[in-house]
Scaffold this active site. Structure first.
Site, PDB file in Angstrom:
ATOM      1  CG  ASP A 192      15.897  60.529  18.465  1.00  0.00           C
ATOM      2  OD1 ASP A 192      16.279  60.819  19.608  1.00  0.00           O
ATOM      3  OD2 ASP A 192      15.741  59.363  18.081  1.00  0.00           O
ATOM      4  CG  ASP A 231      25.354  55.154  19.776  1.00  0.00           C
ATOM      5  OD1 ASP A 231      24.744  55.037  20.852  1.00  0.00           O
ATOM      6  OD2 ASP A 231      25.387  56.213  19.124  1.00  0.00           O
TER       7      ASP A 231
END
Length: 257
Positions: free
Chosen positions: A129, A8
């Site tokens: 998500d 990330d």
């Protein structure tokens, strides 16, 4: 089952968030390309990158770090975060990225998703998500009324190559994957599903194997790899090709005696 390390990116650094909260980030490395090489050296055959700044900005932001990672390793890479138009998708493909992960536009611009699936067959993955079963968008900053299962069915029909399902409440928490949500998703689509969020141990990874016949073909692991709760080599031995449970146990006696 693929074990896919997550990288990330936030302000050029390799970080992990807690439940998607940008204010609760922890920097693990200032050189994401070195991190990528580390995972590949340990056996990773695929990498998962998220441009966290891009997810907020709606465009690719960490282009330099992404390019450095692409040049540093030879394994396929999937990337998401801020890919909300054709230009951004083409931009990452020009770097040698194998798959583009689309999230927000899957909800807001399904026609664009269809166009991209047709133009780049097999290279468009949909990132779903979810909070409490409903799809979050715009870097997890907004939650829609769209059900994850409904979106998955729609995206399969539009030509998506796979679905990455992330349970936001579990992401970065090391509390285990949401097996029930994954089962519900697998029951309504036939394209591959990649699990994400909450994986904390080899036990969690082994629990996902029960869903492999239903179409859960991979798992993204983030924080647990960085904290050492999971060692990548052990994870690959546990659920990857030639996994240890496929080897008959040595019980100290012959079952044929």
């Amino acid at each position: 089952m693929d074990v896919i390390p997550a990288i990330d990116l936030l302000e050029g650094h390799c970080v992990r968030l807690y439940q998607g909260d940008y204010d609760r980030s922890q920097v693990f490395s200032e050189n994401p390309a070195d991190v990528a090489k580390q995972w590949v050296d340990q056996g990773a055959t695929r990498l998962h990158i998220v441009d966290l700044d891009g997810a907020k900005a709606g465009k690719v932001v960490n282009l330099g770090a992404i390019e450095a990672i692409a040049h540093a390793v030879s394994v396929p890479i999937e990337i998401g975060g801020g890919l909300r138009d054709r230009t951004s998708v083409q931009q990452v493909f020009n770097l040698g990225i194998q798959w583009a992960i689309l999230g927000t536009i899957a909800v807001e611009q399904p026609q664009l998703v269809q166009q991209l699936c047709e133009e780049f067959p097999g290279q468009i993955i949909i990132g779903i998500d979810a909070r409490n079963g409903r799809v979050a968008t715009r870097g997890w900053l907004e939650t829609s009324e769209v059900l994850a299962t409904q979106l998955a069915v729609q995206m399969q029909e539009l030509g998506a190559a796979a679905i990455i399902y992330t349970d936001i409440h579990r992401d970065g928490t090391l509390t285990g994957p949401n097996l029930e949500a994954l089962r519900e998703l697998a029951a309504v689509i036939s394209i591959p599903i990649i699990a994400s969020g909450g994986v904390s141990s080899l036990t969690d990874l082994l629990s996902l194997l029960a869903l492999e016949p239903q179409g859960v073909t991979g798992v993204i692991v983030g924080r647990a790899l960085y904290t050492g709760d999971i060692l990548l080599k052990e994870a690959l031995r546990a659920i990857g090709p030639g996994r240890i449970q496929d080897i008959p146990p040595n019980l100290g006696f012959s079952t044929f005696a």
